[in-house]
Motif scaffolding. Structure first.
Motif, PDB file in Angstrom:
ATOM      1  N   ALA A  70       8.376   7.591   0.065  1.00  0.00           N
ATOM      2  CA  ALA A  70       8.399   7.067  -1.302  1.00  0.00           C
ATOM      3  C   ALA A  70       7.908   8.153  -2.246  1.00  0.00           C
ATOM      4  CB  ALA A  70       7.537   5.817  -1.414  1.00  0.00           C
ATOM      5  N   GLN A  71       8.619   9.286  -2.218  1.00  0.00           N
ATOM      6  CA  GLN A  71       8.300  10.444  -3.051  1.00  0.00           C
ATOM      7  C   GLN A  71       6.887  10.952  -2.804  1.00  0.00           C
ATOM      8  OE1 GLN A  71       9.113   9.309  -7.111  1.00  0.00           O
ATOM      9  NE2 GLN A  71      11.282   8.971  -6.725  1.00  0.00           N
ATOM     10  N   GLY A  72       6.384  10.737  -1.579  1.00  0.00           N
ATOM     11  CA  GLY A  72       5.059  11.231  -1.245  1.00  0.00           C
ATOM     12  C   GLY A  72       3.929  10.537  -1.980  1.00  0.00           C
ATOM     13  N   LEU A  73       4.147   9.308  -2.410  1.00  0.00           N
ATOM     14  CA  LEU A  73       3.139   8.554  -3.143  1.00  0.00           C
ATOM     15  C   LEU A  73       1.824   8.510  -2.370  1.00  0.00           C
ATOM     16  CD1 LEU A  73       2.566   6.646  -5.600  1.00  0.00           C
ATOM     17  CD2 LEU A  73       3.326   4.763  -4.143  1.00  0.00           C
ATOM     18  N   ARG A  74       0.718   8.848  -3.047  1.00  0.00           N
ATOM     19  CA  ARG A  74      -0.613   8.870  -2.434  1.00  0.00           C
ATOM     20  C   ARG A  74      -1.545   8.007  -3.270  1.00  0.00           C
ATOM     21  NH1 ARG A  74      -1.387  13.416   0.831  1.00  0.00           N
ATOM     22  NH2 ARG A  74      -3.614  13.441   0.367  1.00  0.00           N
ATOM     23  N   VAL A  75      -2.285   7.113  -2.596  1.00  0.00           N
ATOM     24  CA  VAL A  75      -3.177   6.205  -3.305  1.00  0.00           C
ATOM     25  C   VAL A  75      -4.549   6.246  -2.636  1.00  0.00           C
ATOM     26  CG1 VAL A  75      -3.468   3.869  -4.207  1.00  0.00           C
ATOM     27  CG2 VAL A  75      -1.168   4.720  -3.683  1.00  0.00           C
ATOM     28  N   ARG A  76      -5.599   6.317  -3.431  1.00  0.00           N
ATOM     29  CA  ARG A  76      -6.957   6.371  -2.897  1.00  0.00           C
ATOM     30  C   ARG A  76      -7.482   4.970  -2.581  1.00  0.00           C
ATOM     31  NH1 ARG A  76     -11.452   9.154  -6.017  1.00  0.00           N
ATOM     32  NH2 ARG A  76     -10.608   7.985  -7.763  1.00  0.00           N
ATOM     33  N   LEU A  77      -8.149   4.846  -1.488  1.00  0.00           N
ATOM     34  CA  LEU A  77      -8.919   3.640  -1.185  1.00  0.00           C
ATOM     35  C   LEU A  77     -10.324   3.890  -1.722  1.00  0.00           C
ATOM     36  CD1 LEU A  77      -9.250   0.885   0.251  1.00  0.00           C
ATOM     37  CD2 LEU A  77      -9.940   2.162   2.289  1.00  0.00           C
ATOM     38  N   LYS A  78     -10.616   3.358  -2.885  1.00  0.00           N
ATOM     39  CA  LYS A  78     -11.875   3.651  -3.556  1.00  0.00           C
ATOM     40  C   LYS A  78     -13.029   2.821  -3.024  1.00  0.00           C
ATOM     41  CE  LYS A  78      -9.441   4.767  -7.846  1.00  0.00           C
ATOM     42  NZ  LYS A  78      -9.289   4.433  -9.274  1.00  0.00           N
ATOM     43  N   SER A  79     -12.722   1.643  -2.484  1.00  0.00           N
ATOM     44  CA  SER A  79     -13.787   0.749  -2.041  1.00  0.00           C
ATOM     45  C   SER A  79     -13.254  -0.171  -0.957  1.00  0.00           C
ATOM     46  CB  SER A  79     -14.304  -0.081  -3.229  1.00  0.00           C
ATOM     47  OG  SER A  79     -15.095  -1.155  -2.796  1.00  0.00           O
ATOM     48  N   GLY A  93       4.665  -3.957   2.857  1.00  0.00           N
ATOM     49  CA  GLY A  93       5.237  -3.517   1.592  1.00  0.00           C
ATOM     50  C   GLY A  93       5.861  -2.138   1.658  1.00  0.00           C
ATOM     51  N   ILE A  94       6.945  -1.952   0.918  1.00  0.00           N
ATOM     52  CA  ILE A  94       7.600  -0.646   0.806  1.00  0.00           C
ATOM     53  C   ILE A  94       7.669  -0.297  -0.680  1.00  0.00           C
ATOM     54  CG2 ILE A  94       9.730   0.669   1.149  1.00  0.00           C
ATOM     55  CD1 ILE A  94      10.293  -1.040   3.577  1.00  0.00           C
ATOM     56  N   ALA A 101       7.719  -0.435  -8.350  1.00  0.00           N
ATOM     57  CA  ALA A 101       7.932  -1.723  -7.704  1.00  0.00           C
ATOM     58  C   ALA A 101       7.485  -1.657  -6.246  1.00  0.00           C
ATOM     59  CB  ALA A 101       9.409  -2.124  -7.789  1.00  0.00           C
ATOM     60  N   VAL A 102       7.352  -2.830  -5.636  1.00  0.00           N
ATOM     61  CA  VAL A 102       7.076  -2.953  -4.211  1.00  0.00           C
ATOM     62  C   VAL A 102       8.061  -3.957  -3.619  1.00  0.00           C
ATOM     63  CG1 VAL A 102       5.378  -3.491  -2.437  1.00  0.00           C
ATOM     64  CG2 VAL A 102       4.615  -2.535  -4.607  1.00  0.00           C
ATOM     65  N   TRP A 103       8.657  -3.585  -2.506  1.00  0.00           N
ATOM     66  CA  TRP A 103       9.612  -4.447  -1.811  1.00  0.00           C
ATOM     67  C   TRP A 103       8.956  -4.965  -0.540  1.00  0.00           C
ATOM     68  CZ3 TRP A 103      13.512  -2.126   2.035  1.00  0.00           C
ATOM     69  CH2 TRP A 103      14.314  -3.127   2.591  1.00  0.00           C
ATOM     70  N   TYR A 104       9.034  -6.278  -0.352  1.00  0.00           N
ATOM     71  CA  TYR A 104       8.502  -6.917   0.855  1.00  0.00           C
ATOM     72  C   TYR A 104       9.681  -7.475   1.657  1.00  0.00           C
ATOM     73  CZ  TYR A 104       4.061  -6.657  -1.617  1.00  0.00           C
ATOM     74  OH  TYR A 104       2.946  -6.205  -2.276  1.00  0.00           O
ATOM     75  N   PRO A 105      10.222  -6.687   2.587  1.00  0.00           N
ATOM     76  CA  PRO A 105      11.426  -7.104   3.320  1.00  0.00           C
ATOM     77  C   PRO A 105      11.249  -8.422   4.059  1.00  0.00           C
ATOM     78  CG  PRO A 105      10.946  -4.778   3.707  1.00  0.00           C
ATOM     79  CD  PRO A 105       9.769  -5.344   2.997  1.00  0.00           C
ATOM     80  N   GLN A 106      10.085  -8.637   4.678  1.00  0.00           N
ATOM     81  CA  GLN A 106       9.886  -9.862   5.446  1.00  0.00           C
ATOM     82  C   GLN A 106       9.902 -11.099   4.558  1.00  0.00           C
ATOM     83  OE1 GLN A 106       6.237  -9.325   7.614  1.00  0.00           O
ATOM     84  NE2 GLN A 106       6.953  -7.485   8.669  1.00  0.00           N
ATOM     85  N   ASP A 107       9.427 -10.956   3.318  1.00  0.00           N
ATOM     86  CA  ASP A 107       9.403 -12.092   2.392  1.00  0.00           C
ATOM     87  C   ASP A 107      10.665 -12.173   1.539  1.00  0.00           C
ATOM     88  OD1 ASP A 107       6.858 -12.564   3.346  1.00  0.00           O
ATOM     89  OD2 ASP A 107       5.883 -11.447   1.725  1.00  0.00           O
TER      90      ASP A 107
END
Length: 446
Positions: A70-79, A93-94, A101-107
């Motif tokens: 996903a274009q190398g998206l990086r997110v910090r887990l702050k807490s 989620g994808i 946006a976020v895609w949830y294939p199972q849902d």
């Protein structure tokens, strides 16, 4: 004096469970749970070196959740408190970063960020739920809180397709935590909406994004038509262009020069911040257009020709395309008379403005200003011809609103396009040219 120590003890006892209870899970345990979830996926990585150091304000060396596909998206887990939201993303989620946006294939669901005029959305929401409401709603009032709660729990403007049994549905909901985590969105007081599309299936993220755009765009158009709410899907190309505001003079003097009334009205309309940037651009351009006959007459006289079509642009253009019978060359004539090379050099001395005007990726398919290799203007260069071509090129991309594109198939610059949101630098440029034209043809007041 009354002894209050007993009351203090009671207060500490009341708050102990809520305020000072030990965390349910440590940061390390939260990271390990995410890493265990990520094992089941090839498109998610949880990076952490196992270290955390206190710098006096917060813990550093946070873990990163990375989405390479996903274009190398990086997110910090702050807490560790964010664990529940991250678990939902990592487990099912994808991300679709091009649309926030976020895609949830199972849902069979897609949740996407929206941008636009939220005030219009608030008004539409009030009209839909409270038809008798005559005044705008204070978002801090009880009614505003009700609207925020409704949007968070049930959503607004729900529509579904039941005829074919597909179960597809669309609605506006408050921004979910997952979008805020992934894309740093803001809730806007609880009334900043996102789009939720349910009951859809796709084979991959690319197809899911196409489905989102197809249904989401049509739904938002229908919402605008029915409710007047101006909202649109996020586009990854959105940026601000030149962020610096125009340099307005703070000094207003008693009038000594008389300006033509019609251009003055057009200029005032262009300054209206509430107008769409595309409208503002055209208003400033109309100021330049107003003076084209005067500029052409001056050039015809100076060149000693009998007719307008025999006169040529003051700038180097081909003999075939240089006639003053062509609007582009009439704009050349206006700029040539109203603006000097020194004027333009002073304007382009603003590095941020020049950087935007010389970047072909911001406003595409129009003239870009050549730089010296370091990003600075060319020394002793007269940019007036290039500026004229750029202004006219943007004008064409706006006004030639034909299916399939404008002149020679040039793509349109639509109202809801990324480029329309990135006109700040070009608005500043065309506004400056409009001012200079009005000043050039102004006359002395008695």
């Amino acid at each position: 004096m009354e002894d209050i120590s007993q009351y203090d003890e009671d207060l500490w006892e009341d708050f102990e469970d809520d305020w000072f209870a030990p965390p349910q899970i440590t940061y390390r345990e939260a990271v390990e749970r995410l890493q265990n979830l990520a094992i089941n996926r090839t498109d998610v990585l949880v990076e952490w070196d196992g270290k955390q150091e206190w710098d006096g304000r917060r813990w550093r060396d946070d873990a990163r959740v990375v989405f390479p596909e996903a274009q190398g998206l990086r997110v910090r887990l702050k807490s560790a408190a964010q664990l529940n939201h991250f678990e939902r993303i990592v487990s099912s989620g994808i991300p679709l970063p091009e649309r926030h946006a976020v895609w949830y294939p199972q849902d069979g669901a897609i949740k996407a960020r929206l941008v636009g005029d939220f005030d219009q959305f608030h008004s539409a929401l009030v009209r839909s739920l409270f038809p008798q409401q005559k005044r705008a709603v204070d978002l801090e009032s009880p009614l505003g809180a009700d609207l925020a709660g409704m949007l968070a729990s049930t959503g607004a403007f729900h529509v579904s397709e039941a005829a074919d049994g597909s179960g597809r549905s669309l609605r506006l909901v408050s921004v979910p935590p997952e979008l805020s985590l992934l894309y740093n969105t803001r809730h806007g007081g609880g009334l900043s909406p996102s789009l939720e599309l349910s009951g859809v299936s796709a084979s991959n993220a690319t197809e899911a994004q196409k489905i989102l755009v197809a249904y989401g765009t049509s739904y938002l158009f229908g919402l605008a038509k029915a409710q007047g709410a101006s909202l649109r899907l996020w586009d990854t190309g959105y940026r601000l262009g030149s962020r610096r505001g125009p340099s307005y003079s703070t000094k207003v003097r008693f009038p000594q020069r008389q300006y033509d009334a019609e251009p003055a009205e057009l200029y005032g309309a262009g300054n209206a911040a509430g107008r769409h940037p595309v409208e503002r651009y055209l208003k400033y351009y109309q100021v330049l257009e107003f003076y084209m006959p005067k500029a052409v007459d001056w050039e015809v006289t100076q060149q000693g020709v009998a007719r307008q079509k025999l006169a040529q642009s003051p700038y180097s253009r081909t003999q075939k395309d240089g006639s003053l019978g062509i609007e582009q060359n009439q704009l050349d004539a206006v700029i040539n008379l109203a603006v000097t090379p020194a004027d333009v050099a002073g304007l382009l001395g603003d590095r941020e403005l020049f950087t935007t005007l010389s970047n072909p990726r911001i406003i595409q398919h129009v003239e870009t200003l050549e730089h010296d290799g370091s990003g600075a203007p060319l020394t002793s260069s007269d940019y007036r011809r290039d500026i004229s071509s750029r202004v006219y090129g943007i004008r064409n991309r706006i006004v030639h609103m034909k299916e399939g594109g404008g002149v020679k198939g040039t793509p349109l610059l639509g109202l809801h396009s990324r480029e329309a949101r990135d006109l700040a630098a070009d608005l500043r440029l065309v506004r400056y040219l409009a001012e200079k034209a009005m000043e050039h043809w102004a006359t002395d007041l008695p």
